[in-house]
Scaffold this motif. Sequence first.
Motif, PDB file in Angstrom:
ATOM      1  N   SER A   9      48.745  74.949  97.932  1.00 39.58           N
ATOM      2  CA  SER A   9      48.285  75.356  99.257  1.00 39.58           C
ATOM      3  C   SER A   9      49.148  74.709 100.343  1.00 39.58           C
ATOM      4  O   SER A   9      49.455  73.511 100.286  1.00 39.58           O
ATOM      5  CB  SER A   9      46.825  74.957  99.464  1.00 39.58           C
ATOM      6  N   ASP A  80      48.978  78.989 104.171  1.00 35.27           N
ATOM      7  CA  ASP A  80      47.882  79.855 103.729  1.00 35.27           C
ATOM      8  C   ASP A  80      46.512  79.216 103.943  1.00 35.27           C
ATOM      9  O   ASP A  80      45.488  79.772 103.564  1.00 35.27           O
ATOM     10  CB  ASP A  80      48.049  80.260 102.260  1.00 35.27           C
ATOM     11  N   GLU A 102      45.576  86.659 109.770  1.00 39.25           N
ATOM     12  CA  GLU A 102      45.226  86.954 108.377  1.00 39.25           C
ATOM     13  C   GLU A 102      45.544  85.795 107.436  1.00 39.25           C
ATOM     14  O   GLU A 102      45.949  85.991 106.286  1.00 39.25           O
ATOM     15  CB  GLU A 102      45.890  88.244 107.895  1.00 39.25           C
ATOM     16  N   ILE A 103      45.345  84.569 107.929  1.00 40.48           N
ATOM     17  CA  ILE A 103      45.511  83.422 107.031  1.00 40.48           C
ATOM     18  C   ILE A 103      44.372  83.457 106.014  1.00 40.48           C
ATOM     19  O   ILE A 103      43.231  83.743 106.364  1.00 40.48           O
ATOM     20  CB  ILE A 103      45.542  82.102 107.832  1.00 40.48           C
ATOM     21  N   PRO A 104      44.645  83.208 104.746  1.00 38.69           N
ATOM     22  CA  PRO A 104      43.610  83.400 103.717  1.00 38.69           C
ATOM     23  C   PRO A 104      42.398  82.475 103.832  1.00 38.69           C
ATOM     24  O   PRO A 104      41.292  82.862 103.459  1.00 38.69           O
ATOM     25  CB  PRO A 104      44.364  83.154 102.411  1.00 38.69           C
ATOM     26  N   LEU A 105      42.585  81.237 104.332  1.00 40.72           N
ATOM     27  CA  LEU A 105      41.482  80.278 104.368  1.00 40.72           C
ATOM     28  C   LEU A 105      41.478  79.527 105.692  1.00 40.72           C
ATOM     29  O   LEU A 105      42.503  78.947 106.080  1.00 40.72           O
ATOM     30  CB  LEU A 105      41.611  79.278 103.212  1.00 40.72           C
ATOM     31  N   ASN A 130      37.514  90.923 106.225  1.00 43.99           N
ATOM     32  CA  ASN A 130      37.296  89.650 105.524  1.00 43.99           C
ATOM     33  C   ASN A 130      38.544  89.166 104.784  1.00 43.99           C
ATOM     34  O   ASN A 130      38.479  88.674 103.651  1.00 43.99           O
ATOM     35  CB  ASN A 130      36.117  89.765 104.545  1.00 43.99           C
ATOM     36  N   LYS A 131      39.682  89.300 105.441  1.00 40.64           N
ATOM     37  CA  LYS A 131      40.929  88.799 104.848  1.00 40.64           C
ATOM     38  C   LYS A 131      41.053  87.291 104.969  1.00 40.64           C
ATOM     39  O   LYS A 131      41.875  86.673 104.292  1.00 40.64           O
ATOM     40  CB  LYS A 131      42.121  89.509 105.498  1.00 40.64           C
ATOM     41  N   THR A 132      40.263  86.709 105.860  1.00 43.37           N
ATOM     42  CA  THR A 132      40.247  85.258 106.028  1.00 43.37           C
ATOM     43  C   THR A 132      38.905  84.711 105.571  1.00 43.37           C
ATOM     44  O   THR A 132      37.861  85.084 106.101  1.00 43.37           O
ATOM     45  CB  THR A 132      40.470  84.880 107.502  1.00 43.37           C
ATOM     46  N   ARG A 133      38.920  83.840 104.570  1.00 48.48           N
ATOM     47  CA  ARG A 133      37.705  83.152 104.151  1.00 48.48           C
ATOM     48  C   ARG A 133      37.445  82.008 105.120  1.00 48.48           C
ATOM     49  O   ARG A 133      38.320  81.179 105.363  1.00 48.48           O
ATOM     50  CB  ARG A 133      37.836  82.610 102.727  1.00 48.48           C
TER      51      ARG A 133
END
Length: 216
Positions: A9, A80, A102-105, A130-133
């Motif tokens: 990460s 990310d 659109e960063i994943p987390l 919901n592309k970003t958790r």
Amino acid sequence: MAIFLTKDSKVIVQGMTGSEGQKHTRRMLASGANVVGGVNPRKAGQKVDFDVVSETRESSTVEIPVFGSVQEAIDTTGADVTVIFVPEKFTKSAVIEAIDAEIPLAVVITEGIAVHDTAAFWAYAGAKGNKTRIIGPNCPGLITPGQSNAGIIPADITKPGRIGLVSKSGTLTYQMMYELRDIGFSTCVGIGGDPVIGTTHIDALEAFEADPDTDL
């Protein structure tokens, strides 16, 4: 294996140049997190030096660049994960910026955020697919012992293992990690105790269930 956060990460910190952001960025670096940048539009182009003492007591200076936006940080570093230490009145816009990139987390540490603001950025994430958790807000973040740390969880109170932990309470997260330190954890997730949060107990449990290296 771990859920949400691994040794690969790449972490950025929104609010890294503030006092809390600097303190916990230093702690994340010391625990092995790959922090690749900070975000502050007013300090873009600057660099911040962190004197880091690792768990093996080796000291070093790490230079972290500051970017003007989350998108710029992602484009430059491949980040990310973002950890958000922005003051509560600015947190909504910071999370929306992360969602737009659109960063994943996105790990939202800030407490005291208006519930309406949290509901708004959570709904915005849903509208964007919901592309970003989102983890949090008002949470300690998450740690994968021995691999990475995104937030304020102490890294030296447990070891890697095969237990997954998810909790609303930061203090109880630390207590469980310490009490079971001889067994160890795959990942520990503090989801936060606010009325509206992103990732829930069920979301985390489903991820642990799918992780072949989490047994319990």
